[in-house]
Design an enzyme around this catalytic site. Structure first.
Site, PDB file in Angstrom:
ATOM      1  N   ARG A   1       0.833  -1.692   0.240  1.00 22.12           N
ATOM      2  CA  ARG A   1      -0.141   0.027   0.149  1.00 22.12           C
ATOM      3  C   ARG A   1       0.834   1.485  -0.185  1.00 22.12           C
ATOM      4  O   ARG A   1       0.713   2.294  -0.677  1.00 22.12           O
ATOM      5  CB  ARG A   1      -1.112   0.119   1.254  1.00 22.12           C
ATOM      6  CG  ARG A   1      -2.060  -0.997   1.028  1.00 22.12           C
ATOM      7  CD  ARG A   1      -2.960  -0.995   2.571  1.00 22.12           C
ATOM      8  NE  ARG A   1      -1.459  -1.503   3.501  1.00 22.12           N
ATOM      9  CZ  ARG A   1      -2.316  -1.645   4.819  1.00 22.12           C
ATOM     10  NH1 ARG A   1      -3.579  -0.602   5.481  1.00 22.12           N
ATOM     11  NH2 ARG A   1      -1.205  -1.409   5.394  1.00 22.12           N
TER      12      ARG A   1
ATOM     13  N   ASN B   1      -6.016  -3.275   2.371  1.00 21.47           N
ATOM     14  CA  ASN B   1      -5.802  -4.407   2.588  1.00 21.47           C
ATOM     15  C   ASN B   1      -7.431  -5.002   3.510  1.00 21.47           C
ATOM     16  O   ASN B   1      -7.947  -4.448   3.604  1.00 21.47           O
ATOM     17  CB  ASN B   1      -5.118  -4.754   3.886  1.00 21.47           C
ATOM     18  CG  ASN B   1      -3.560  -4.608   3.793  1.00 21.47           C
ATOM     19  OD1 ASN B   1      -3.010  -4.439   2.586  1.00 21.47           O
ATOM     20  ND2 ASN B   1      -2.683  -4.665   4.813  1.00 21.47           N
TER      21      ASN B   1
END
Length: 107
Positions: free
Chosen positions: A36, A54
């Site tokens: 990320r 996530n």
């Protein structure tokens, strides 16, 4: 009544011509490796807004808003990072967010 905390007003932005927004779903070795943060660090210098988060199944969802050229560059760059193994990526075009002005990592 006390008004100590003002609600932040959302301001609708005018977006550059050709701005698109896509949602990507990444599967593979994409969690617990800084994926990320890589999405964010590759997106922000190109002026791309959106988020990465996530999912419970081990995948990552990201929404990227900017020019198609810059979005494609981010995806290509992510696929070339050695520690990241993307087994599959799906994408779909989604409506623009005229109020978003940054890239976020959602927890």
């Amino acid at each position: 009544m006390f008004h100590l905390f003002k609600k932040k007003e959302k301001i609708k932005r005018e977006l550059p011509l050709g701005t698109i927004r896509k949602e990507f779903h990444f599967e593979g070795n994409v969690q617990n490796i800084g994926f990320r943060f890589e999405v964010q660090s590759h997106s922000m210098p190109l002026g791309i807004t959106g988020y990465a988060k996530n999912n419970d199944d081990g995948s990552v969802t990201a929404q990227l808003q900017g020019s198609e050229k810059n979005i494609n560059k981010v995806i290509t760059d992510l696929q070339n990072i050695d520690r990241i193994q993307i087994d599959s990526v799906t994408e779909k075009e989604i409506p623009l967010d005229y109020y978003e002005n940054d890239f976020y990592i959602l927890y």
